[in-house]
Design an enzyme around this catalytic site. Structure first.
Site, short mmCIF file in Angstrom:
data_model
loop_
_atom_site.label_atom_id
_atom_site.label_comp_id
_atom_site.label_asym_id
_atom_site.label_seq_id
_atom_site.Cartn_x
_atom_site.Cartn_y
_atom_site.Cartn_z
N CYS A 1 42.45 101.38 6.90
CA CYS A 1 43.50 100.46 7.35
C CYS A 1 44.15 99.79 6.15
CB CYS A 1 42.89 99.42 8.29
SG CYS A 1 44.04 98.16 8.84
N CYS B 1 31.47 51.83 20.28
CA CYS B 1 30.30 52.10 21.12
C CYS B 1 29.92 53.57 20.93
CB CYS B 1 30.65 51.79 22.57
SG CYS B 1 29.29 52.02 23.72
#
Length: 417
Positions: A36, A403
């Site tokens: 490729c 928190c």
């Protein structure tokens, strides 16, 4: 007038033109096929002395080449099919033909016929198409040399064709610079590991990886943009307590690996020498940390908090451990990055760890409309995990209250940072 006539007379003769020594003769082209064309194109471009690398088609006949045509099933084993190739234009004064072709042979498996790895068909054949006789002679000589190296390593015969170039056809625009246009993939690495020069490879000791949890990154010996992107965007900032190791595909001896390692990067999560999770290709930051979370936290409440935006029960065991820790820093349980300082901690009486503010530039803020409420969610900037919420003016002296779920944190005394 006399001078002008003289010039005209000279110009009309067959006088030999003066030769400028080396003028443009050092700019050469080679057309190379090694499977490729996407990966090789990018790698050639990164070589010093290479001027340009262009994906295309060559060495076929009987039809006009295009990607759609050459990948047709009917052409898969057609000897007249075109090969995927890269036209490399280079400055021979800066990089020799020999150096370029050595890299070519070393960067793929030339003993495979009409294939590279999982890519099978005549379009993936190994081929060198030269522009001048000297290039062809160098290619033949190097092929013979490399055959000896490969034979010594137990490989078969080289299948690389070496021919003069007839014609090169540029590939479609979307195939040019394909890796740059598609940043979330991998680089196929089908090299044999055999080289022209004998490399004194340091033996890699994997004994350490046989105990405990480890992250192993299969890297590339040649340039791989996806490897570099993974390092830059994810791994270079990692400070977690699970050790991170880089290996080449031939350096995994003694480990039980299930995932194929021909793609770089490949990310392996290994416990006691055996792969637990494996991923081929580039992983974005959040994908990497979610995989790491599954590996480190498993099916636990901490994982649910981190990735499902869960909330731990108030006054949980981890809260009791962390609420009175000595001077130090709370860190991201996965990335190891600092999040909150004990100097900013206070007892809110809510049963969750509470801070007036986070470490600078360590968290991100997100609107949360869940459970019929309008809240501001806090996430770790480094890993993206959910931490908790921030509530305006609920802290000491009108400060904000962060928190935070204790189970997604770890603690380090200040002197250990």
């Amino acid at each position: 007038m006399v001078l002008g006539s003289a010039i005209t007379a000279i110009a009309g003769t067959d006088m030999p033109k003066p030769k400028v020594e080396g003028a443009s003769n050092h700019i050469k082209t080679l057309v190379l096929g090694s499977g490729c064309f996407w990966g090789p194109e990018k790698r050639y471009e990164k070589m010093a002395g290479v001027i340009d690398a262009e994906s295309g088609y060559a060495d076929g006949r009987g039809f006009k080449p295009s990607y759609k045509e050459i990948i047709k099933p009917s052409r898969r084993f057609d000897e007249n099919n075109y090969a995927e190739v890269v036209k490399v234009t280079y400055n021979a004064n800066l990089i020799s033909t020999e150096t370029l072709l050595k890299y070519y042979f070393e960067s793929h498996d030339p003993t495979q016929k009409n294939r590279q790895g999982n890519d099978i068909g005549t379009q993936y054949r190994s081929i060198i198409l030269y522009s001048d006789k000297q290039q062809g002679e160098v290619a033949q000589a190097l092929k013979a040399q490399f055959q000896q190296r490969l034979s010594d390593a137990g490989y078969g015969a080289i299948q690389t064709d070496i021919k003069p170039l007839r014609q090169f056809y540029p590939a479609e625009e979307h195939h040019q610079n394909y890796l740059a246009k598609n940043p979330n993939g991998y680089c196929p690495d089908h090299s044999t590991g055999v080289t022209f020069e004998k490399i004194d490879k340091k033996k890699v000791d994997n004994t350490l990886l046989a105990k405990g949890k480890h992250i192993v990154i299969v890297d590339s010996r040649s340039y791989c943009p996806y490897c570099e992107k993974l390092k830059k965007e994810v791994l270079n900032d990692y400070q977690g307590d699970i050790p991170l190791h880089f290996r080449y595909a031939d350096q995994l001896q003694g480990l039980m690996i299930k995932t194929a390692t021909w793609a770089t990067p490949t990310i392996l999560f290994v416990e006691d020498g055996e792969e637990s999770l494996g991923f081929q290709g580039y992983m974005a930051r959040e994908e990497f940390y979610k995989a790491l979370g599954a590996f480190k936290l498993g099916d636990s409440e901490a994982f649910d908090i981190a990735f499902q935006k869960g909330t731990e029960r108030p006054f949980c065991k981890q809260y009791d451990i962390f609420k009175n820790t000595p001077d130090g820093i709370f860190i991201d349980k996965l990335s190891g990055k600092a999040l909150f300082d004990t100097r900013d901690r206070f007892n809110s009486g809510t049963g969750w760890l509470s801070f007036t503010h986070p470490v600078k530039d360590s968290v991100t803020y997100h609107k949360d409309l869940s459970h019929g409420m309008i809240r501001t969610e806090i996430r770790s900037k480094s890993s993206g995990i959910h931490l908790g919420h921030v509530f305006k003016n609920e802290g000491p002296e009108g400060q904000d209250r962060y928190c935070i779920n204790a189970q997604v944190l770890e603690f380090k005394p200040r002197g250990e940072l």
